[in-house]
Motif scaffolding. Structure first.
Motif, mmCIF file in Angstrom:
data_model
loop_
_atom_site.group_PDB
_atom_site.id
_atom_site.type_symbol
_atom_site.label_atom_id
_atom_site.label_comp_id
_atom_site.label_asym_id
_atom_site.label_seq_id
_atom_site.Cartn_x
_atom_site.Cartn_y
_atom_site.Cartn_z
ATOM 1 N N SER A 104 18.717 30.701 63.837
ATOM 2 C CA SER A 104 17.109 30.884 64.401
ATOM 3 C C SER A 104 16.334 32.131 63.981
ATOM 4 C CB SER A 104 17.418 31.210 66.124
ATOM 5 O OG SER A 104 18.024 32.414 66.140
ATOM 6 N N CYS A 105 15.180 31.834 64.165
ATOM 7 C CA CYS A 105 14.136 32.679 63.611
ATOM 8 C C CYS A 105 13.061 32.776 64.525
ATOM 9 C CB CYS A 105 13.737 32.728 62.247
ATOM 10 S SG CYS A 105 12.695 30.743 61.818
ATOM 11 N N GLU A 106 11.941 33.601 64.269
ATOM 12 C CA GLU A 106 10.796 33.651 64.904
ATOM 13 C C GLU A 106 9.587 33.694 63.906
ATOM 14 O OE1 GLU A 106 9.850 36.234 68.604
ATOM 15 O OE2 GLU A 106 8.405 37.157 67.285
ATOM 16 N N VAL A 107 8.564 32.759 64.123
ATOM 17 C CA VAL A 107 7.342 32.779 63.225
ATOM 18 C C VAL A 107 6.337 33.068 64.169
ATOM 19 C CG1 VAL A 107 6.409 31.268 61.790
ATOM 20 C CG2 VAL A 107 8.811 31.030 61.985
ATOM 21 N N ARG A 108 5.582 33.941 63.532
ATOM 22 C CA ARG A 108 4.186 34.224 63.954
ATOM 23 C C ARG A 108 3.198 33.929 62.954
ATOM 24 N NH1 ARG A 108 7.490 38.617 64.981
ATOM 25 N NH2 ARG A 108 6.087 40.063 63.711
ATOM 26 N N ILE A 109 2.117 32.955 63.357
ATOM 27 C CA ILE A 109 1.245 32.527 62.559
ATOM 28 C C ILE A 109 -0.261 33.287 63.123
ATOM 29 C CG2 ILE A 109 -0.303 30.764 61.171
ATOM 30 C CD1 ILE A 109 2.596 29.117 61.190
ATOM 31 N N ASP A 110 -0.791 34.031 62.424
ATOM 32 C CA ASP A 110 -2.121 34.511 63.052
ATOM 33 C C ASP A 110 -3.204 34.617 62.101
ATOM 34 O OD1 ASP A 110 -4.145 35.720 64.660
ATOM 35 O OD2 ASP A 110 -3.277 37.869 64.644
ATOM 36 N N GLY A 111 -3.957 33.733 62.112
ATOM 37 C CA GLY A 111 -5.199 33.383 61.272
ATOM 38 C C GLY A 111 -4.498 33.271 59.532
ATOM 39 N N ASN A 112 -4.774 34.094 58.659
ATOM 40 C CA ASN A 112 -4.265 33.872 57.403
ATOM 41 C C ASN A 112 -2.840 34.472 57.486
ATOM 42 O OD1 ASN A 112 -6.386 32.509 56.380
ATOM 43 N ND2 ASN A 112 -7.565 34.209 55.450
ATOM 44 N N GLU A 113 -2.520 35.207 58.009
ATOM 45 C CA GLU A 113 -1.050 36.089 58.154
ATOM 46 C C GLU A 113 0.106 35.279 58.769
ATOM 47 O OE1 GLU A 113 -3.434 40.057 59.161
ATOM 48 O OE2 GLU A 113 -1.205 40.434 59.139
ATOM 49 N N ILE A 114 1.444 35.383 58.253
ATOM 50 C CA ILE A 114 2.407 34.809 58.553
ATOM 51 C C ILE A 114 3.709 35.891 58.830
ATOM 52 C CG2 ILE A 114 3.385 33.935 56.280
ATOM 53 C CD1 ILE A 114 4.343 31.483 58.140
ATOM 54 N N VAL A 115 4.624 35.937 59.638
ATOM 55 C CA VAL A 115 5.608 36.898 59.770
ATOM 56 C C VAL A 115 6.959 35.953 60.187
ATOM 57 C CG1 VAL A 115 6.591 38.748 60.960
ATOM 58 C CG2 VAL A 115 4.199 38.743 60.491
ATOM 59 N N ILE A 116 7.909 36.242 59.645
ATOM 60 C CA ILE A 116 9.054 35.523 59.644
ATOM 61 C C ILE A 116 10.224 36.700 60.143
ATOM 62 C CG2 ILE A 116 11.040 33.714 58.815
ATOM 63 C CD1 ILE A 116 7.964 32.704 58.952
ATOM 64 N N ASP A 117 10.807 36.612 61.130
ATOM 65 C CA ASP A 117 11.669 37.520 61.679
ATOM 66 C C ASP A 117 13.248 36.760 61.897
ATOM 67 O OD1 ASP A 117 10.307 39.896 61.764
ATOM 68 O OD2 ASP A 117 9.577 39.616 63.900
ATOM 69 N N TYR A 118 14.279 37.375 61.510
ATOM 70 C CA TYR A 118 15.404 36.856 61.576
ATOM 71 C C TYR A 118 16.620 37.745 61.586
ATOM 72 C CZ TYR A 118 15.858 37.018 56.571
ATOM 73 O OH TYR A 118 15.935 37.212 55.291
ATOM 74 N N ARG A 119 17.949 37.372 62.021
ATOM 75 C CA ARG A 119 19.019 38.294 62.011
ATOM 76 C C ARG A 119 20.167 37.383 61.465
ATOM 77 N NH1 ARG A 119 18.826 41.188 67.425
ATOM 78 N NH2 ARG A 119 16.806 42.824 67.346
ATOM 79 N N TYR A 120 20.931 37.889 60.800
ATOM 80 C CA TYR A 120 22.264 37.313 60.669
ATOM 81 C C TYR A 120 23.244 37.501 61.519
ATOM 82 C CZ TYR A 120 20.406 37.047 55.663
ATOM 83 O OH TYR A 120 19.758 36.908 54.725
ATOM 84 N N ALA A 121 24.193 36.482 61.528
ATOM 85 C CA ALA A 121 25.211 36.783 62.658
ATOM 86 C C ALA A 121 26.006 37.941 62.652
ATOM 87 C CB ALA A 121 26.161 35.406 62.489
ATOM 88 N N GLY A 122 26.022 38.644 63.553
ATOM 89 C CA GLY A 122 27.074 40.071 63.624
ATOM 90 C C GLY A 122 26.345 40.953 62.804
ATOM 91 N N ASP A 123 24.904 40.884 62.787
ATOM 92 C CA ASP A 123 24.271 42.127 61.982
ATOM 93 C C ASP A 123 23.227 42.317 62.884
ATOM 94 O OD1 ASP A 123 22.632 43.777 60.508
ATOM 95 O OD2 ASP A 123 22.649 42.453 58.602
ATOM 96 N N PRO A 124 23.084 43.568 63.246
ATOM 97 C CA PRO A 124 22.038 43.665 64.375
ATOM 98 C C PRO A 124 20.577 43.852 63.647
ATOM 99 C CG PRO A 124 23.278 46.052 63.777
ATOM 100 C CD PRO A 124 23.865 44.606 63.230
ATOM 101 N N LYS A 125 20.524 44.431 62.113
ATOM 102 C CA LYS A 125 19.191 44.284 61.723
ATOM 103 C C LYS A 125 18.414 43.349 61.661
ATOM 104 C CE LYS A 125 17.266 45.879 57.356
ATOM 105 N NZ LYS A 125 17.539 46.348 55.906
ATOM 106 N N THR A 126 16.969 43.509 61.955
ATOM 107 C CA THR A 126 15.971 42.097 61.889
ATOM 108 C C THR A 126 15.304 42.381 60.518
ATOM 109 O OG1 THR A 126 15.449 42.365 64.284
ATOM 110 C CG2 THR A 126 13.871 41.482 62.817
ATOM 111 N N TYR A 127 15.620 41.200 59.626
ATOM 112 C CA TYR A 127 14.945 41.001 58.617
ATOM 113 C C TYR A 127 13.394 40.300 58.778
ATOM 114 C CZ TYR A 127 19.474 42.258 56.821
ATOM 115 O OH TYR A 127 20.533 42.771 56.551
ATOM 116 N N THR A 128 12.627 40.833 58.004
ATOM 117 C CA THR A 128 11.209 40.392 58.288
ATOM 118 C C THR A 128 10.626 40.095 56.826
ATOM 119 O OG1 THR A 128 10.974 41.811 60.251
ATOM 120 C CG2 THR A 128 8.897 41.171 58.939
ATOM 121 N N TYR A 129 10.041 38.893 56.801
ATOM 122 C CA TYR A 129 9.084 38.411 55.811
ATOM 123 C C TYR A 129 7.649 38.513 56.286
ATOM 124 C CZ TYR A 129 12.765 37.097 52.181
ATOM 125 O OH TYR A 129 13.567 36.976 51.331
#
Length: 99
Positions: free
Chosen positions: A22-47
């Motif tokens: 699973s991931c979260e996708v935010r699209i706002d005008g020309n900008e896009i943000v993708i947030d995700y986590r790997y199983a067992g890893d509390p860190k959020t990775y963001t593109y």
């Protein structure tokens, strides 16, 4: 627009199997943000990225060495984003289903 329950399928160019998460996708005008986590890893990775043309983004991931990607949405109402990613020496393709 926010897609909190998007599904990201990651394909690798080496022998590793593809996987979905699973991931979260935010699209706002020309900008896009993708947030995700790997199983067992509390860190959020963001593109994060900015559209180079409508529906065509170039993204960076500051939390990963050489983290970069592209995503393409072929129509404004398309439910899939498709693209290429690179993290360090790893690279592959990804598809995100917006939900």
């Amino acid at each position: 627009m926010i897609h909190k329950d998007a599904i990201m399928t990651t394909l690798y160019f080496d022998s590793r199997e593809s996987h979905k998460q699973s991931c979260e996708v935010r699209i706002d005008g020309n900008e896009i943000v993708i947030d995700y986590r790997y199983a067992g890893d509390p860190k959020t990775y963001t593109y994060r990225g900015v559209a180079q043309a409508p529906g065509h983004w170039v993204l960076d991931n500051a939390g990963v060495q050489n983290g970069s990607a592209t995503l393409h949405r072929l129509a404004p109402d398309a439910v899939y984003l498709n693209g290429y990613w690179k993290e360090g020496r790893d690279q592959g393709m990804w598809r995100i289903e917006l939900r």
